[in-house]
Design a protein around this motif. Sequence first.
Motif, mmCIF file in Angstrom:
data_model
loop_
_atom_site.group_PDB
_atom_site.id
_atom_site.type_symbol
_atom_site.label_atom_id
_atom_site.label_comp_id
_atom_site.label_asym_id
_atom_site.label_seq_id
_atom_site.Cartn_x
_atom_site.Cartn_y
_atom_site.Cartn_z
ATOM 1 N N GLU A 6 -9.760 5.355 -40.697
ATOM 2 C CA GLU A 6 -9.566 6.193 -39.514
ATOM 3 C C GLU A 6 -9.512 7.682 -39.859
ATOM 4 N N ASP A 39 -6.478 6.282 -25.673
ATOM 5 C CA ASP A 39 -6.038 5.539 -26.856
ATOM 6 C C ASP A 39 -6.413 4.068 -26.690
ATOM 7 N N GLY A 44 -3.789 -7.897 -32.560
ATOM 8 C CA GLY A 44 -4.021 -8.183 -33.981
ATOM 9 C C GLY A 44 -4.184 -6.931 -34.825
ATOM 10 N N ILE A 45 -4.436 -5.772 -34.147
ATOM 11 C CA ILE A 45 -4.518 -4.498 -34.881
ATOM 12 C C ILE A 45 -3.395 -3.569 -34.409
ATOM 13 N N HIS A 46 -3.334 -3.385 -33.080
ATOM 14 C CA HIS A 46 -2.346 -2.465 -32.512
ATOM 15 C C HIS A 46 -1.256 -3.186 -31.747
ATOM 16 N N LEU A 47 -1.542 -4.391 -31.330
ATOM 17 C CA LEU A 47 -0.571 -5.152 -30.526
ATOM 18 C C LEU A 47 -0.214 -6.412 -31.297
ATOM 19 N N TYR A 48 1.067 -6.531 -31.682
ATOM 20 C CA TYR A 48 1.498 -7.738 -32.387
ATOM 21 C C TYR A 48 1.258 -8.948 -31.487
ATOM 22 N N PRO A 49 0.631 -9.998 -32.029
ATOM 23 C CA PRO A 49 0.343 -11.183 -31.209
ATOM 24 C C PRO A 49 1.610 -11.824 -30.643
ATOM 25 N N TYR A 163 7.547 -3.895 -38.025
ATOM 26 C CA TYR A 163 6.484 -3.928 -39.031
ATOM 27 C C TYR A 163 6.910 -4.778 -40.231
ATOM 28 N N TYR A 183 11.441 -1.404 -28.235
ATOM 29 C CA TYR A 183 10.201 -1.060 -28.939
ATOM 30 C C TYR A 183 9.089 -0.775 -27.917
ATOM 31 N N SER A 208 3.205 8.815 -33.519
ATOM 32 C CA SER A 208 2.432 7.585 -33.335
ATOM 33 C C SER A 208 1.825 7.110 -34.657
ATOM 34 N N ASP A 209 2.044 7.853 -35.736
ATOM 35 C CA ASP A 209 1.495 7.423 -37.035
ATOM 36 C C ASP A 209 2.574 7.360 -38.106
ATOM 37 N N GLY A 255 5.431 4.173 -37.233
ATOM 38 C CA GLY A 255 4.296 4.713 -36.487
ATOM 39 C C GLY A 255 4.175 4.327 -35.039
ATOM 40 N N GLU A 256 5.136 3.620 -34.490
ATOM 41 C CA GLU A 256 5.037 3.327 -33.052
ATOM 42 C C GLU A 256 6.348 3.619 -32.350
ATOM 43 N N TRP A 302 0.542 5.657 -40.871
ATOM 44 C CA TRP A 302 -0.398 4.658 -40.356
ATOM 45 C C TRP A 302 -1.808 5.227 -40.315
ATOM 46 N N TYR A 308 -0.585 1.130 -43.230
ATOM 47 C CA TYR A 308 0.294 2.165 -43.782
ATOM 48 C C TYR A 308 -0.152 2.501 -45.200
HETATM 49 C C1 LIG Z 1 -0.951 -6.464 -35.276
HETATM 50 C C2 LIG Z 1 -0.299 -5.172 -35.556
HETATM 51 N N1 LIG Z 1 -0.395 -4.635 -36.799
HETATM 52 C C3 LIG Z 1 0.141 -3.428 -37.061
HETATM 53 C C4 LIG Z 1 0.810 -2.744 -36.096
HETATM 54 C C5 LIG Z 1 1.380 -1.381 -36.429
HETATM 55 N N2 LIG Z 1 0.610 -0.307 -35.793
HETATM 56 C C6 LIG Z 1 -0.467 -0.537 -35.060
HETATM 57 S S1 LIG Z 1 -1.097 0.883 -34.365
HETATM 58 C C7 LIG Z 1 0.040 1.854 -35.104
HETATM 59 C C8 LIG Z 1 0.081 3.343 -34.949
HETATM 60 C C9 LIG Z 1 -0.879 4.001 -33.979
HETATM 61 O O1 LIG Z 1 -2.194 3.550 -34.115
HETATM 62 P P1 LIG Z 1 -3.456 4.426 -33.663
HETATM 63 O O2 LIG Z 1 -3.428 5.647 -34.556
HETATM 64 O O3 LIG Z 1 -4.674 3.584 -33.888
HETATM 65 O O4 LIG Z 1 -3.245 4.775 -32.226
HETATM 66 C C10 LIG Z 1 0.906 1.034 -35.854
HETATM 67 C C11 LIG Z 1 2.061 1.540 -36.625
HETATM 68 C C12 LIG Z 1 0.882 -3.343 -34.811
HETATM 69 N N3 LIG Z 1 1.503 -2.742 -33.785
HETATM 70 N N4 LIG Z 1 0.338 -4.555 -34.555
#
Ligand SMILES: Cc1ncc(C[n+]2csc(CCOP(=O)(O)O)c2C)c(N)n1
Length: 312
Positions: A6, A39, A44-49, A163, A183, A208-209, A255-256, A302, A308
């Motif tokens: 990123e 945004d 699975g990437i940004h949203l924990y399942p 996390y 959260y 956010s990071d 980061g969130e 992040w 991280y």
């Molecule tokens: C499944 C899963 N894995 C990891 C995380 C942790 N996480 C995801 S996005 C982010 C910061 C902002 O991202 P961006 O810069 O893309 O907006 C963080 C700390 C999560 N929430 N869910």
Amino acid sequence: MPELREDVVVDKVTSLLGLRKDDAAVLSLEETSLVVNVDSFESGIHLYPFLPPRIAGRRAAVGSISDVLVKGAKPLGILVSLRVPSTADLGFLEEFYRGLLEAGTRFGARILGGDTDVSSTCYLRVDVVAIGVSRGKVLHRWGAKPGELVAITGRVGISSVLYALSSGGALSCNPGNSLVEEYGWGQLPEPATWLGIKELLTSAIDNSDGLALSLYYLAESSGVGIVVEELPVHAVAKECLPRERLVDAVLYASGEDYNFIFTFPEEAEEEVRKTGATIIGRVTEGEGVFLSDGRRVERKGWIGGPGYSPRL
Ligand SMILES: Cc1ncc(C[n+]2csc(CCOP(=O)(O)O)c2C)c(N)n1
Ligand SMILES: Nc1ncnc2c1ncn2[C@@H]1O[C@H](COP(=O)(O)OP(=O)(O)OP(=O)(O)O)[C@@H](O)[C@H]1O
Ligand SMILES: [Mg+2]
């Protein structure tokens, strides 16, 4: 070939476009400024399942609205572009939208519309455009000056706990539903409180990071250094994370938490304290982020792709 990250993509694209990096874009009209952000959130990437769909929806709306509010704009509306797996059901969507709506209600943003796609080959993905309007000052990541104070809203560390939990770390607590609830809201200020002090402030960014990286972004953009003297660590982080890893978890894996981090001259200290924000340190000449004992904070947080890790 090294894998794409990123930070490399954002640096490449913004330099190609000649864009100065900031939390949201500003369009100046006559008396007002329109502030716009997009945004993206993918399961699975940004949203924990494991998040209940209502919290996932709330999180997505809050994440995008945060970037608009931090700039001193009053949120007005959001547009929601959705890609849903065909295995999802309507009950899931109803809950997801309840979350989007409750975030919209709290921050004053209507859901204006969006776009939908259904696919048999995707995870849930939502792109949220947030729109706000600012009368008066618009805050940027730049503008902090040596001698000013640095403050933060709320507490830091809830997202560090989630996390750690999601990465299979051993926790010395049993985090319950109230942790996930809090959260989902993030540590943003109430809009009226924030807009009430914005004219006193010189720069701002949302966390956010991760706290460390957010402090670096603000310091680098302003051409200053920052010394951190105090951290308002969330009670849940103190309870759940091992003591020897607590400060690192809060600095590098928060980061969130969506705390607002901002600077202001000393004269504004009393007004800022009245809002409940914590003064965490001072702006200095030079560069870098340091703790009060002289240790340099790492430029780590992040990064989409590796997760991280250190910022290139
Ligand atoms: C499944 C899963 N894995 C990891 C995380 C942790 N996480 C995801 S996005 C982010 C910061 C902002 O991202 P961006 O810069 O893309 O907006 C963080 C700390 C999560 N929430 N869910
Ligand atoms: N694909 C892109 N095209 C154009 N500009 C981009 C692109 N991606 C990011 N930017 C710009 O880069 C800057 C930093 O964006 P980034 O998404 O890292 O910050 P943010 O939205 O504050 O953080 P987060 O996404 O973690 O909430 C912003 O000014 C943004 O508009
Ligand atoms: Mg972004």
